[in-house]
Design a protein around this motif. Structure first.
Motif, PDB file in Angstrom:
ATOM      1  N   ILE A 109      -8.464  -0.983   6.999  1.00 28.46           N
ATOM      2  CA  ILE A 109      -8.063  -2.391   6.971  1.00 28.46           C
ATOM      3  C   ILE A 109      -6.675  -2.541   6.358  1.00 28.46           C
ATOM      4  O   ILE A 109      -5.843  -3.323   6.833  1.00 28.46           O
ATOM      5  CB  ILE A 109      -9.104  -3.216   6.193  1.00 28.46           C
ATOM      6  CG1 ILE A 109     -10.425  -3.252   6.978  1.00 28.46           C
ATOM      7  CG2 ILE A 109      -8.605  -4.639   5.935  1.00 28.46           C
ATOM      8  CD1 ILE A 109     -11.563  -3.902   6.223  1.00 28.46           C
ATOM      9  N   ALA A 110      -6.422  -1.771   5.294  1.00 30.97           N
ATOM     10  CA  ALA A 110      -5.099  -1.812   4.666  1.00 30.97           C
ATOM     11  C   ALA A 110      -4.012  -1.369   5.632  1.00 30.97           C
ATOM     12  O   ALA A 110      -2.903  -1.919   5.630  1.00 30.97           O
ATOM     13  CB  ALA A 110      -5.086  -0.926   3.419  1.00 30.97           C
ATOM     14  N   TYR A 116      -9.209   0.789  -6.823  1.00 33.56           N
ATOM     15  CA  TYR A 116      -8.098   0.243  -6.035  1.00 33.56           C
ATOM     16  C   TYR A 116      -8.495  -0.032  -4.590  1.00 33.56           C
ATOM     17  O   TYR A 116      -7.765  -0.711  -3.870  1.00 33.56           O
ATOM     18  CB  TYR A 116      -6.910   1.213  -6.061  1.00 33.56           C
ATOM     19  CG  TYR A 116      -6.298   1.377  -7.432  1.00 33.56           C
ATOM     20  CD1 TYR A 116      -5.433   0.414  -7.937  1.00 33.56           C
ATOM     21  CD2 TYR A 116      -6.598   2.479  -8.222  1.00 33.56           C
ATOM     22  CE1 TYR A 116      -4.869   0.547  -9.204  1.00 33.56           C
ATOM     23  CE2 TYR A 116      -6.045   2.635  -9.485  1.00 33.56           C
ATOM     24  CZ  TYR A 116      -5.183   1.666  -9.961  1.00 33.56           C
ATOM     25  OH  TYR A 116      -4.647   1.808 -11.217  1.00 33.56           O
ATOM     26  N   PHE A 117      -9.642   0.506  -4.154  1.00 36.24           N
ATOM     27  CA  PHE A 117     -10.069   0.321  -2.775  1.00 36.24           C
ATOM     28  C   PHE A 117     -10.837  -0.990  -2.646  1.00 36.24           C
ATOM     29  O   PHE A 117     -12.063  -1.036  -2.633  1.00 36.24           O
ATOM     30  CB  PHE A 117     -10.959   1.489  -2.333  1.00 36.24           C
ATOM     31  CG  PHE A 117     -10.230   2.803  -2.227  1.00 36.24           C
ATOM     32  CD1 PHE A 117      -8.852   2.842  -2.247  1.00 36.24           C
ATOM     33  CD2 PHE A 117     -10.931   3.981  -2.105  1.00 36.24           C
ATOM     34  CE1 PHE A 117      -8.168   4.034  -2.153  1.00 36.24           C
ATOM     35  CE2 PHE A 117     -10.269   5.195  -2.006  1.00 36.24           C
ATOM     36  CZ  PHE A 117      -8.881   5.226  -2.029  1.00 36.24           C
ATOM     37  N   SER A 118     -10.097  -2.077  -2.548  1.00 32.48           N
ATOM     38  CA  SER A 118     -10.729  -3.391  -2.440  1.00 32.48           C
ATOM     39  C   SER A 118      -9.754  -4.363  -1.796  1.00 32.48           C
ATOM     40  O   SER A 118      -8.525  -4.160  -1.801  1.00 32.48           O
ATOM     41  CB  SER A 118     -11.138  -3.909  -3.822  1.00 32.48           C
ATOM     42  OG  SER A 118      -9.996  -4.192  -4.597  1.00 32.48           O
ATOM     43  N   LEU A 152      -0.750  -3.610   6.530  1.00 34.57           N
ATOM     44  CA  LEU A 152       0.612  -3.175   6.228  1.00 34.57           C
ATOM     45  C   LEU A 152       1.449  -2.896   7.477  1.00 34.57           C
ATOM     46  O   LEU A 152       2.651  -3.173   7.496  1.00 34.57           O
ATOM     47  CB  LEU A 152       0.567  -1.907   5.370  1.00 34.57           C
ATOM     48  CG  LEU A 152      -0.037  -2.063   3.975  1.00 34.57           C
ATOM     49  CD1 LEU A 152      -0.139  -0.715   3.291  1.00 34.57           C
ATOM     50  CD2 LEU A 152       0.794  -3.029   3.132  1.00 34.57           C
ATOM     51  N   PHE A 153       0.829  -2.340   8.516  1.00 31.45           N
ATOM     52  CA  PHE A 153       1.603  -1.879   9.669  1.00 31.45           C
ATOM     53  C   PHE A 153       1.268  -2.612  10.959  1.00 31.45           C
ATOM     54  O   PHE A 153       1.889  -2.334  11.987  1.00 31.45           O
ATOM     55  CB  PHE A 153       1.368  -0.374   9.875  1.00 31.45           C
ATOM     56  CG  PHE A 153       1.587   0.452   8.648  1.00 31.45           C
ATOM     57  CD1 PHE A 153       2.849   0.557   8.077  1.00 31.45           C
ATOM     58  CD2 PHE A 153       0.537   1.112   8.037  1.00 31.45           C
ATOM     59  CE1 PHE A 153       3.062   1.314   6.934  1.00 31.45           C
ATOM     60  CE2 PHE A 153       0.731   1.875   6.903  1.00 31.45           C
ATOM     61  CZ  PHE A 153       2.001   1.970   6.343  1.00 31.45           C
ATOM     62  N   ALA A 177     -10.905  -1.868  15.760  1.00 28.06           N
ATOM     63  CA  ALA A 177     -11.641  -3.042  15.284  1.00 28.06           C
ATOM     64  C   ALA A 177     -11.243  -3.411  13.862  1.00 28.06           C
ATOM     65  O   ALA A 177     -10.920  -4.575  13.560  1.00 28.06           O
ATOM     66  CB  ALA A 177     -13.145  -2.774  15.366  1.00 28.06           C
ATOM     67  N   TYR A 178     -11.226  -2.426  12.966  1.00 27.86           N
ATOM     68  CA  TYR A 178     -10.960  -2.730  11.560  1.00 27.86           C
ATOM     69  C   TYR A 178      -9.466  -2.875  11.273  1.00 27.86           C
ATOM     70  O   TYR A 178      -9.080  -3.586  10.351  1.00 27.86           O
ATOM     71  CB  TYR A 178     -11.596  -1.663  10.664  1.00 27.86           C
ATOM     72  CG  TYR A 178     -13.095  -1.781  10.659  1.00 27.86           C
ATOM     73  CD1 TYR A 178     -13.729  -2.839  10.024  1.00 27.86           C
ATOM     74  CD2 TYR A 178     -13.893  -0.846  11.320  1.00 27.86           C
ATOM     75  CE1 TYR A 178     -15.108  -2.971  10.036  1.00 27.86           C
ATOM     76  CE2 TYR A 178     -15.273  -0.970  11.338  1.00 27.86           C
ATOM     77  CZ  TYR A 178     -15.877  -2.033  10.693  1.00 27.86           C
ATOM     78  OH  TYR A 178     -17.235  -2.165  10.722  1.00 27.86           O
ATOM     79  N   THR A 179      -8.620  -2.206  12.063  1.00 23.31           N
ATOM     80  CA  THR A 179      -7.181  -2.413  11.917  1.00 23.31           C
ATOM     81  C   THR A 179      -6.824  -3.832  12.339  1.00 23.31           C
ATOM     82  O   THR A 179      -5.959  -4.480  11.724  1.00 23.31           O
ATOM     83  CB  THR A 179      -6.398  -1.395  12.766  1.00 23.31           C
ATOM     84  OG1 THR A 179      -6.771  -0.075  12.382  1.00 23.31           O
ATOM     85  CG2 THR A 179      -4.895  -1.556  12.561  1.00 23.31           C
ATOM     86  N   TRP A 180      -7.486  -4.333  13.350  1.00 25.71           N
ATOM     87  CA  TRP A 180      -7.277  -5.707  13.823  1.00 25.71           C
ATOM     88  C   TRP A 180      -7.647  -6.703  12.726  1.00 25.71           C
ATOM     89  O   TRP A 180      -6.965  -7.700  12.505  1.00 25.71           O
ATOM     90  CB  TRP A 180      -8.127  -5.956  15.060  1.00 25.71           C
ATOM     91  CG  TRP A 180      -7.592  -7.028  15.965  1.00 25.71           C
ATOM     92  CD1 TRP A 180      -6.896  -8.141  15.594  1.00 25.71           C
ATOM     93  CD2 TRP A 180      -7.685  -7.073  17.389  1.00 25.71           C
ATOM     94  NE1 TRP A 180      -6.570  -8.893  16.686  1.00 25.71           N
ATOM     95  CE2 TRP A 180      -7.035  -8.256  17.815  1.00 25.71           C
ATOM     96  CE3 TRP A 180      -8.261  -6.244  18.338  1.00 25.71           C
ATOM     97  CZ2 TRP A 180      -6.948  -8.622  19.151  1.00 25.71           C
ATOM     98  CZ3 TRP A 180      -8.171  -6.597  19.676  1.00 25.71           C
ATOM     99  CH2 TRP A 180      -7.519  -7.773  20.072  1.00 25.71           C
TER     100      TRP A 180
END
Length: 249
Positions: free
Chosen positions: A87-88, A39-41, A92-93, A190-193
């Motif tokens: 990243i997810a 599921y991690f994709s 989502l948020f 960085a990755y949340t962006w």
């Protein structure tokens, strides 16, 4: 024998003291057996984006709480996929919601892993530590904050290693928690962006190249790691010079 002639309690066998590692190992094996890694994709985000965003819009507090706990569990059980979860969180948020949620989840999971390592592996290693390990522990504790920031910033250091090494080397939890929460912020942002911009990427039918983005970030994190070690180098360099001057005089 104690003064009242009662035998001293026997130390707990090492195999029993390592029980936190057994729990972590069992969690990792269970995740693999149930196929959680699948599921991690990014494909999961693409195919489930409507359902996930619908749940977040209807149950925001529950969704944030679940995200924090999932991130903490993934960190504790050292499940591969922390990058994907980060990243997810952005997807989502958004940047301003995903960043604090990820920092909270990662710090919580890293703290649990720290205590597990300190009470099992760390205690066992310190009992059996040779001169080299003890010298390394003393050097680490002299500049614990700088070393732990470097562990967070240097891209060559895996996240689980950065979580466990301070516990093995006897770091204080307060320093560990501070460096964890602050040290992961640049990478989390960085990755949340990246995640926050996935909606437009998916809508355009494009596939984001996360590998290329990660490679572009490596020099920046390496620079942060080097900067965090400057106090250590400065102290070692000038303490040696001061010692030489004292001996010469």
């Amino acid at each position: 024998m104690t003064p009242n002639n009662t035998p001293a309690p026997k130390p707990t066998p090492l195999a029993i003291r390592l029980w936190p590692l057994y729990v972590i190992g069992a969690g990792l094996l269970a995740s693999w057996a149930f196929g959680l890694f699948d599921y991690f994709s990014l494909e999961t985000l693409r195919t489930q984006q409507d359902a996930l965003r619908g749940f977040v819009s209807e149950h925001l507090v529950l969704a944030v709480g679940a995200y924090v706990l999932i991130y903490a569990a993934a960190t504790l059980f050292m499940i591969p996929g922390a990058l994907w979860i980060t990243i997810a969180g952005g997807f989502l948020f958004g940047l301003y919601g995903g960043t604090p949620a990820t920092v909270a989840g990662a710090t919580l999971g890293a703290s649990l892993l720290f205590f597990a390592a300190r009470t099992s592996v760390g205690a066992a290693l310190r009992e059996r530590a040779g001169p080299f390990v003890k010298k390394m522990e003393r050097g680490f504790q002299e500049d614990a904050l700088s070393y732990m920031f470097a562990l967070r910033f240097l891209p060559i250091v895996p996240f689980p290693v950065a979580n466990i090494a301070p516990a093995v080397l006897g770091a204080k939890y307060r320093d560990y928690a501070i460096t964890t929460a602050l040290g992961i912020i640049p990478g989390v942002i960085a990755y949340t962006w990246i995640g926050a911009g996935l909606g437009a990427t998916f809508a355009a039918g494009e596939d984001p190249n996360i590998a290329n983005i990660a490679r572009n970030l490596v020099p920046a994190f390496a620079a942060l790691g080097v900067v965090s070690l400057i106090p250590v180098a400065y102290k070692k360099l000038f303490s040696k010079k001061a010692a030489k001057l004292e001996s010469a005089s």
